[in-house]
Write a protein that holds these residues in place. Structure first.
Motif, PDB file in Angstrom:
ATOM      1  N   SER A 189       0.828  -1.214   0.000  1.00  0.00           N
ATOM      2  CA  SER A 189       0.000   0.000   0.000  1.00  0.00           C
ATOM      3  C   SER A 189       0.859   1.260   0.000  1.00  0.00           C
ATOM      4  CB  SER A 189      -0.924  -0.009   1.216  1.00  0.00           C
ATOM      5  OG  SER A 189      -0.155  -0.277   2.377  1.00  0.00           O
ATOM      6  N   SER A 257       5.334 -11.987   4.313  1.00  0.00           N
ATOM      7  CA  SER A 257       5.851 -12.126   5.678  1.00  0.00           C
ATOM      8  C   SER A 257       4.678 -12.299   6.646  1.00  0.00           C
ATOM      9  CB  SER A 257       6.735 -10.922   6.009  1.00  0.00           C
ATOM     10  OG  SER A 257       6.073  -9.722   5.716  1.00  0.00           O
ATOM     11  N   MET A 258       4.799 -11.882   7.892  1.00  0.00           N
ATOM     12  CA  MET A 258       3.792 -12.248   8.885  1.00  0.00           C
ATOM     13  C   MET A 258       2.791 -11.134   9.209  1.00  0.00           C
ATOM     14  SD  MET A 258       5.960 -14.667  11.420  1.00  0.00           S
ATOM     15  CE  MET A 258       4.468 -15.293  12.184  1.00  0.00           C
ATOM     16  N   GLY A 259       2.840 -10.030   8.468  1.00  0.00           N
ATOM     17  CA  GLY A 259       1.977  -8.896   8.789  1.00  0.00           C
ATOM     18  C   GLY A 259       0.506  -9.181   8.515  1.00  0.00           C
ATOM     19  N   ASP A 260      -0.352  -8.454   9.231  1.00  0.00           N
ATOM     20  CA  ASP A 260      -1.796  -8.615   9.074  1.00  0.00           C
ATOM     21  C   ASP A 260      -2.260  -8.239   7.680  1.00  0.00           C
ATOM     22  OD1 ASP A 260      -1.660  -9.221  11.669  1.00  0.00           O
ATOM     23  OD2 ASP A 260      -2.710  -7.439  12.415  1.00  0.00           O
ATOM     24  N   TYR A 261      -1.486  -7.357   7.008  1.00  0.00           N
ATOM     25  CA  TYR A 261      -1.932  -6.869   5.703  1.00  0.00           C
ATOM     26  C   TYR A 261      -1.376  -7.720   4.563  1.00  0.00           C
ATOM     27  CZ  TYR A 261      -3.534  -2.838   8.322  1.00  0.00           C
ATOM     28  OH  TYR A 261      -4.186  -2.026   9.208  1.00  0.00           O
ATOM     29  N   ASP A 262      -0.751  -8.839   4.909  1.00  0.00           N
ATOM     30  CA  ASP A 262      -0.139  -9.669   3.885  1.00  0.00           C
ATOM     31  C   ASP A 262      -1.142 -10.656   3.309  1.00  0.00           C
ATOM     32  OD1 ASP A 262       2.142  -8.263   4.121  1.00  0.00           O
ATOM     33  OD2 ASP A 262       3.166  -9.704   5.413  1.00  0.00           O
TER      34      ASP A 262
ATOM     35  N   ASP B  56       7.699  -6.652   9.876  1.00  0.00           N
ATOM     36  CA  ASP B  56       6.417  -6.486  10.561  1.00  0.00           C
ATOM     37  C   ASP B  56       6.632  -6.705  12.052  1.00  0.00           C
ATOM     38  OD1 ASP B  56       5.202  -6.094   8.131  1.00  0.00           O
ATOM     39  OD2 ASP B  56       4.597  -8.185   7.903  1.00  0.00           O
ATOM     40  N   ALA B  81       2.023   0.556   6.207  1.00  0.00           N
ATOM     41  CA  ALA B  81       2.981   1.175   5.284  1.00  0.00           C
ATOM     42  C   ALA B  81       2.245   2.159   4.390  1.00  0.00           C
ATOM     43  CB  ALA B  81       3.661   0.097   4.448  1.00  0.00           C
ATOM     44  N   GLY B  82       2.882   3.273   4.096  1.00  0.00           N
ATOM     45  CA  GLY B  82       2.295   4.262   3.198  1.00  0.00           C
ATOM     46  C   GLY B  82       1.212   5.104   3.845  1.00  0.00           C
ATOM     47  N   LYS B  96       1.628  -1.222  16.380  1.00  0.00           N
ATOM     48  CA  LYS B  96       1.877  -2.256  15.374  1.00  0.00           C
ATOM     49  C   LYS B  96       2.342  -1.577  14.093  1.00  0.00           C
ATOM     50  CE  LYS B  96       0.482  -6.740  14.044  1.00  0.00           C
ATOM     51  NZ  LYS B  96      -0.524  -7.809  14.072  1.00  0.00           N
ATOM     52  N   PHE B  98       4.508  -2.011  10.157  1.00  0.00           N
ATOM     53  CA  PHE B  98       4.716  -3.007   9.114  1.00  0.00           C
ATOM     54  C   PHE B  98       5.948  -2.711   8.258  1.00  0.00           C
ATOM     55  CE2 PHE B  98       0.420  -2.942  10.528  1.00  0.00           C
ATOM     56  CZ  PHE B  98       0.082  -4.273  10.643  1.00  0.00           C
ATOM     57  N   THR B  99       6.363  -3.713   7.512  1.00  0.00           N
ATOM     58  CA  THR B  99       7.510  -3.538   6.615  1.00  0.00           C
ATOM     59  C   THR B  99       7.276  -2.326   5.719  1.00  0.00           C
ATOM     60  OG1 THR B  99       7.707  -5.927   6.575  1.00  0.00           O
ATOM     61  CG2 THR B  99       8.955  -4.714   4.911  1.00  0.00           C
ATOM     62  N   VAL B 113       6.980  -9.497  15.082  1.00  0.00           N
ATOM     63  CA  VAL B 113       5.714 -10.191  15.350  1.00  0.00           C
ATOM     64  C   VAL B 113       5.976 -11.574  15.948  1.00  0.00           C
ATOM     65  CG1 VAL B 113       3.837 -11.394  14.179  1.00  0.00           C
ATOM     66  CG2 VAL B 113       4.291  -9.004  13.656  1.00  0.00           C
ATOM     67  N   GLU B 114       6.944 -12.291  15.347  1.00  0.00           N
ATOM     68  CA  GLU B 114       7.162 -13.687  15.767  1.00  0.00           C
ATOM     69  C   GLU B 114       7.742 -13.815  17.172  1.00  0.00           C
ATOM     70  OE1 GLU B 114       8.094 -12.088  12.917  1.00  0.00           O
ATOM     71  OE2 GLU B 114       9.665 -13.256  11.910  1.00  0.00           O
TER      72      GLU B 114
END
Lengths: 414, 414
Positions: A189, A257-262, B56, B81-82, B96, B98-99, B113-114
């Motif tokens: 995004s 990866s592990m993000g919620d938005y993935d 993330d 992101a963004g 929280k 994100f990448t 996250v992990e």
């Protein structure tokens, strides 16, 4: 689905998966530069067809050599290259013969112009001539190739010299493999298209789609860019389905990866049979490989990480194997030795492809890291110029300046 | 006019001659693949612009680390992101992140996250977490490049990774050098065009023009084929004059040896200023270099030998130097070491570029001659596949299996 496998296991899974040969197409030989042959090229006749002079000089019969030294040989006309007739040598004679000319019947040797002296209709050996041997400057029948020789093979890359050979063989049209069609779907995004103007300062320009398209072109494929994927699973699925219809290979980037938005990985899991996800390499850890079944066909999805560096290198490392299999060849990364210009400190147990400047000194490769910014997977400028990848094996130890290491020149495509 | 000079003298004469830079043209960055930059590319801003998360996780302030271990940190929303806004971290909280997301104000570290556990609106460190350090997974401002950095230089070749960098920099249009126009005039009365049907058996197909055009393309130029030159001086002169009008470089092949029908060199002598003719190399001995003065411009003529192998290799060795100078760079042939797979017997005092199969074993190059037909300059199939040129110096001695020799991979163009 396999998870978190080694680099070699990942390559193995790709090699074992069902990847069909690409279709063929016929092109004019001179348009085949950069393509891959889909047929063997077999010589239909000998080259040369006849004994042929390779220099300008006088054709004579070596048995007459004593006479050349003493009384001289009678000059009996000119035999230009490409002449319609076959000349025939009379006893005690010589025929002026040119580069590319068919040797006159009964002649077997060429006396070079520069070692000849002509007077009163005769030719003599010059005083500064070197030793003359029977057969000098005569190209034998089939010296280049013989009828039936396989000169190029299916799967061979057609470069400039192969174009020359195809011309020599009068192969006006040749069968090449169709270029693999590669759909490129990039997500995130925070990504906006190059040239696009947006107020928000947090956006970054879309690197992956243009980078991957250029890599696909360099590898002999055809890249197709799709709209930037939104963070919405259903839209991603629709875009992927559309892309799969028209491509042989689909590349997605990001969202692995592990993000919620993935949502990308969710879309992939719902559409495809995931072969593996996660490889113990740096960069490229989130890389995944999946198959999409469409009627009787299988399409291939390479799920690349979102960072440009990781996306580029994992596509290079794994995509080249898929491409090669579609061209019917087995691709191996060309591993060469380089000498370390400085110590290497390992910070990760993963196998690492660490980018370096590749320098040549006294004919040997040297790996220099000093001008590379930190080895972040997002530093795309690291990959520019004369760079290479130093291979640091899994669980490897620190290495020292002067050590020899394995290296891949990732600028060489197929 | 210099005659019969050494290879290094010949390179020197070319380097010293007046070769102007090519003109520039502007192209969309994604069309610049394979071109040469005519401008420097300078970063206009820092990348990243802000501290940015590279994974993330949860952004927090490292000063709160003891609290993360004990009471946990309050979860205070998502920072995708963004995002349009800059988030700001409250005390004892985590956001929280994100990448690719901009780090919230007051935060300095990402907890992956992990390695996190969330419960009752708070985030805690998981039990299997590794050591956490201040600044983890945060990309600093300017980590990739800083405003003002020269990232690519005039004269740099634009490959796939450079395309990626140009996208990153939002360089929509870039200035590249115009492709050098190369007129290709091949001669020889025994030559017929590919696909042409002639009764006479002594004819051979035109290899040189297609071979050279493909080489020119691979070197980033534009080849223009002219009609095959007849053995007639005036017609050759007319063709050459026509070609000079439209090109930067003219390549002629054949007609450079001592035969009576070799009108090409007469035509060249009458039209041009010949810099040198004859180089003590094998193949390529008859090679000549001449300048054509046209108004205020100088055009460059490379007079190549007629045999395809000699034409190709002398164009490779000398043409690459001319090309590079037109692109404003100094080209050096990349000389690497290879190990001989068999003895090498010298038969000539000239410097020799002897073609070999290039094999790689345990990361080292090996030069293998066993599959090469005799080293005749007409054997074009010798140049195909994975070949290289072993450099045998002038007046050199025989070499032995296992010796290390200098070698050029003549498949790598500019």
């Amino acid at each position: 689905m396999q998870k978190n496998i080694s680099f070699y296991e990942a390559i193995d899974f790709i090699l074992k998966s069902q990847i069909s040969l690409l279709g063929r197409e016929k092109v004019v030989f001179s348009d085949a530069l950069g393509r891959v042959l889909a047929q063997d090229i077999i010589a239909k006749s000998n080259m040369p067809k006849f004994p042929t002079s390779s220099m300008d000089g006088y054709a004579f019969c070596f048995a007459d050599f004593p006479r050349l030294l003493s009384e001289g040989l009678f000059l009996d006309g000119d035999n230009p290259a490409g002449a319609d007739v076959e000349f025939s040598l009379k006893p005690a004679s010589a025929i002026k013969t040119f580069t590319g000319s068919r040797m006159p019947k009964n002649s077997d040797t060429i006396l070079l112009v520069e070692y000849s002296v002509c007077k009163e209709g005769k030719v003599f050996l010059s005083q500064d001539a070197p030793v003359i041997k029977k057969g000098d400057w005569v190209r034998c029948v089939g010296e280049n190739y013989c009828s039936g020789d396989v000169l190029l093979k299916r799967g061979d890359f057609i470069g400039a010299y192969e174009i020359g050979l195809l011309a020599d063989l009068n192969e006006v049209f040749v069968e090449v493999f169709r270029k693999p069609k590669v759909a490129i779907l990039t997500g995130g995004s925070e990504i906006i298209e190059v040239g696009e103007n947006r107020d928000c300062e947090n956006m970054i320009y879309s690197v992956n789609n243009h980078l991957l398209k250029a890599m696909v072109t360099s590898m002999g494929g055809e890249g197709i860019l799709y709209p930037i994927m939104p963070d919405k699973k259903e839209t991603i699925k629709e875009l992927m389905s559309e892309a799969f219809r028209d491509c042989d290979i689909l590349l997605s980037t990001g969202g692995m990866s592990m993000g919620d938005y993935d949502f990308t990985q969710q879309a992939i899991a719902e559409l495809c049979e995931v072969v593996f996800k996660g490889v113990r390499i740096k960069p490229g850890k989130p890389f995944g490989y999946a198959l999409y079944h469409q009627d009787q066909k299988i399409k291939h999805l390479l799920a690349l990480p979102g960072s440009p560096n990781s996306a580029a290198l994992s596509f290079y490392l794994f995509g080249s194997v898929v491409f090669a299999k579609m061209f019917g060849i087995t691709y191996e990364h060309q591993v060469l030795k380089a000498i370390l210009s400085e110590d290497v400190i390992r910070t990760d147990s993963r196998m690492e492809f660490r980018v370096c400047d590749l320098e040549i000194f006294e004919g040997r490769y040297y790996a220099n890291f000093s001008k590379k910014r930190i080895f972040q997977s997002s530093v795309i400028n690291n990959l520019c110029g004369k760079s290479a990848l130093v291979i640091l094996q899994e669980n490897g130890e620190n290495l020292h300046k002067g050590d020899e290491v394995d290296m891949i020149i990732f600028k060489n495509f197929l």
